[in-house]
Design an enzyme around this catalytic site. Structure first.
Site, PDB file in Angstrom:
ATOM      1  CG  ASP A  72      -3.756  -4.316  29.578  1.00 26.34           C
ATOM      2  OD1 ASP A  72      -3.868  -5.276  30.334  1.00 26.34           O
ATOM      3  OD2 ASP A  72      -4.349  -3.231  29.777  1.00 26.34           O
ATOM      4  CD  GLU A  73      -4.584  -9.107  29.422  1.00 22.32           C
ATOM      5  OE1 GLU A  73      -3.979 -10.179  29.610  1.00 22.32           O
ATOM      6  OE2 GLU A  73      -5.328  -8.589  30.282  1.00 22.32           O
ATOM      7  CG  ASN A  74      -9.218  -4.074  22.250  1.00 24.49           C
ATOM      8  OD1 ASN A  74     -10.274  -4.680  22.402  1.00 24.49           O
ATOM      9  ND2 ASN A  74      -9.032  -3.170  21.299  1.00 24.49           N
TER      10      ASN A  74
END
Length: 699
Positions: A342-344
């Site tokens: 997530d959330e790269n």
């Protein structure tokens, strides 16, 4: 997901390879009713989750010190320990002392006629729980005792949790009302994610929350073990991960085994998560050569999305991950392995010319395609170790193997898209308990809501859901109050029929289950007293502390991500000991007032019925004002809240009486806006109810 177990089809041999000879005896099972009317029309109980079928009968079984047990058919070490725990909990709650065998153990008998608790399981469950295991059970209570029948020993364990919840009393006796329950879960994956990265959570926190999960029949503990703020597992292969990335706060591999064994004894799987390629600050503190940028790197102390990201174009990254995953799959035996994803933010990738050249040369289109490439490589590594990849919904991509399980946190649309693409899916969107939304919001959030648009085949891919306890704003002292009792409502949503959604009854039973959770060691209620004592200080009288407790009945921590805006300087080091930490996500008094306002708007109650609430608000404000002088530096925020509550009471009273004291519409709206301004990161939910009442009266 599991077929409902019906005793009339239940066949069991007299002996089983896992049986203890002292507990084997022949039995017969009579046919059970197959058609039951609506649960709420038939029977109202305190049980949570609500069983699939329940029938109330005449009579009751009176519990006494003579409480022998018979276990027939299959048994297991986990079931025997579950029986032991159940008997101790009943003793603890009732004050009774059950008879003991001469050797000191509980009394087991071979003759079922002599037993008060009879457990009949068809087969022993595996030592380690598996996804999709039959957890169904049949439970009957008659005047002569309690009988449990199940396909597996895990099903019998679920029944024992129901037995504990059924305990009742009158002035003379502890008893169980006569009834019959036929029960099985709606979804096979009913999880809780705990995050020991943002704020460290020691092993005792994990264990007591496993006990809470077992009580409400949850069966997956998802441990989020790496993030920018910490790498929390000992690695003997790559020791700088925990040595430099944890501040010394990590689980040893021996402790992980202890957690897994503790969970398995309660029929709970443990799924590890190592979050990559982003959220990788703690990884690259010790191994900067894995990163996509030059560094230097350090453990993050604040919250958010940060740049450090593993380099998918570096073959040494895959060699590193291969050896780490080989080690960790040896530590965590569950076949599912979570890689986060997530959330790269892609900042390091975009800034690196070499990485962008790799994207172009390999026709990966963009950073999303590069992450899909990375995930495919991870899937190949995990497949070597017989593991199935799980990731947050950012990993969904046409090139990701269908075997990957998608955990949806961003919305139902992503879950549906993944299911339609052939992936098994887990819902977490709507179950983010760290965001402090009330239990009703989670309760009415269904993995398969009305109008979901999925085919029968696609629906079967919805494995269930997970409550997620991200730990930016919790300490070991406060985490229980954020997890419980609201997670019991999520547990019910994942176990019980989708038609069970009476919010008022859910809250009634939530109070009951909250007491049972306290019984078994959860600290969601007990620690509030400690927080209030510390907040009030040594100079505060009992009356001043009581005033703070009354305040806590009508305030709530700010919702969503608002606390980061209210307290932007917060980080890992700052103690979580303020009003927002002592307050609960569901304010009882404000919720009752909101229900009363709804009843007035619906025409079910007179406007004057609100006067008692408004009078209580005024009393709380007065008590706080008196207490402020004893609270030292805390007096500023207490006086500000006292002022808000007093003004809210005056405004509400003017609306109820019809005397608006000459206030214009704009003046009222301005006042309501001011009263909605958080103080010390807490809100007064009753303000919204008054706002709703005002809108109704001025239509």
């Amino acid at each position: 997901m599991n077929t409902l177990f019906r005793p009339k089809n239940f066949l069991l041999s007299k002996k089983h390879s896992h049986c203890r000879s002292a507990k084997i005896f022949a039995f017969s099972i009579s046919a059970f009713f197959m058609s039951i009317s609506s649960l709420h029309a038939e029977y109202s109980s305190n049980l949570m989750p609500v069983p699939a079928e329940i029938k109330n009968l005449e009579g009751k079984f009176v519990l006494g010190s003579d409480f022998p047990v018979a276990v027939e058919g299959a048994t297991s070490e986990a079931l025997e320990k579950a029986v032991f725990r159940s008997l101790r909990r009943l003793e603890h709650r009732t004050g009774l002392v059950f008879g003991r065998a001469p050797a000191g153990g509980d009394v087991y008998v071979e003759d079922a006629a002599a037993a008060k608790l009879v457990i009949v399981a068809k087969k022993a469950s595996p030592d380690l729980p598996v996804l999709g295991e039959d957890e169904s059970y049949f439970l009957s209570v008659s005047e002569s005792g309690i009988r449990i029948e199940s396909e597996t020993t895990t099903g019998a364990q679920r029944a024992l949790q129901t037995v504990f919840q059924l305990l009742d009393s009158d002035q003379e006796n502890w008893f169980f009302s006569a009834l019959e329950i036929n029960d099985s879960p709606r979804f096979a994956w009913r999880g809780l994610m705990l995050d020991p990265c943002r704020h460290w959570q020691p092993i005792e926190v994990i264990k007591r929350n496993l006990d809470g999960m077992a009580l409400v029949k949850m069966n997956v503990l998802h441990l989020h073990l790496s993030d920018d703020q910490g790498f929390r597992v000992e690695s003997k292969v790559h020791p700088k991960l925990h040595e430099l990335g944890s501040d010394g706060n990590y689980y040893t591999q021996t402790e992980i085994k202890e957690i897994i064994d503790y969970a398995a004894e309660r029929g709970i799987r443990v799924v590890p998560e190592f979050d990559i390629p982003g959220h990788a600050s703690s990884w690259v503190v010790g191994y900067p050569e894995l990163a996509s940028g030059p560094g230097p790197y350090y453990i993050e102390r604040k919250w958010g999305v940060f740049d450090p990201t593993l380099d998918p174009t570096n073959e040494k990254v895959y060699e590193f991950l291969d050896t780490l995953f080989e080690e960790m799959t040896g530590v965590f035996p569950d076949p599912y392995f979570h890689i986060g994803g997530d959330e790269n933010n892609g900042n390091q990738w975009s800034a690196n010319e070499r990485i962008q050249k790799f994207v172009k040369e390999n026709d990966l289109e963009d950073n999303h395609g590069l992450q899909a490439y990375f995930n495919r490589r991870l899937n190949e590594i995990l497949s070597k170790y017989n593991r199935k990849l799980v990731g947050w919904d950012e990993i969904l991509h046409p090139d990701i193997p269908q075997s990957a399980i998608i955990q949806s946190w961003r919305g139902a649309e992503g879950l549906a898209a993944a299911a339609k693409a052939g992936h098994n899916v887990i819902l977490s969107n709507g179950y983010y308990i760290d965001l402090i939304h009330p239990a009703k919001d989670h309760y009415l959030n269904d993995p398969l809501p009305e109008g979901h648009g999925l085919s029968e085949e696609e629906q079967a891919r919805v494995l269930g859901g997970e409550a997620t306890m991200w730990a930016e704003w919790v300490s070991p002292e406060t985490i229980d109050s954020r997890v419980w009792p609201r997670t019991a409502a999520i547990a019910e949503r994942l176990w019980s029929s989708g038609s069970v959604k009476d919010v008022d009854d859910m809250y009634r039973r939530l109070d009951y289950i909250s007491n049972r959770l306290s019984d078994i060691g959860l600290l969601h209620d007990a620690n509030q007293d400690l927080l209030v004592d510390r907040y009030a200080g040594d100079r505060a009288s009992a009356e001043s502390k009581e005033a703070i407790h009354e305040l806590l009945t009508m305030i709530e921590p700010v919702k969503g991500y608002e606390r980061s805006r209210q307290q932007p300087l917060m980080n890992q080091y700052i103690p979580l000991t303020g009003l927002a930490d002592a307050a609960r996500p569901d304010s009882r008094l404000s919720r009752q007032f909101d229900n009363a306002v709804d009843a007035v708007i619906a025409g079910d109650k007179e406007l004057s019925s609100l006067s008692q609430f408004l009078g209580t608000f005024s009393e709380i404000a007065s008590k706080l004002e008196s207490a402020a002088s004893e609270l030292g530096p805390r007096s500023t925020e207490i006086l500000a809240l006292s002022k808000q509550i007093k003004e809210l009471s005056i405004l509400g009273t003017s609306l109820v009486s019809g005397d608006k004291s000459g206030l214009s519409k704009s003046e009222v709206e301005t006042q309501l806006t001011e009263l909605s301004t958080p103080v010390a990161a807490v809100d007064i939910p009753a303000v919204k109810a008054v706002e709703k009442l005002y809108a109704h009266l001025n239509k």
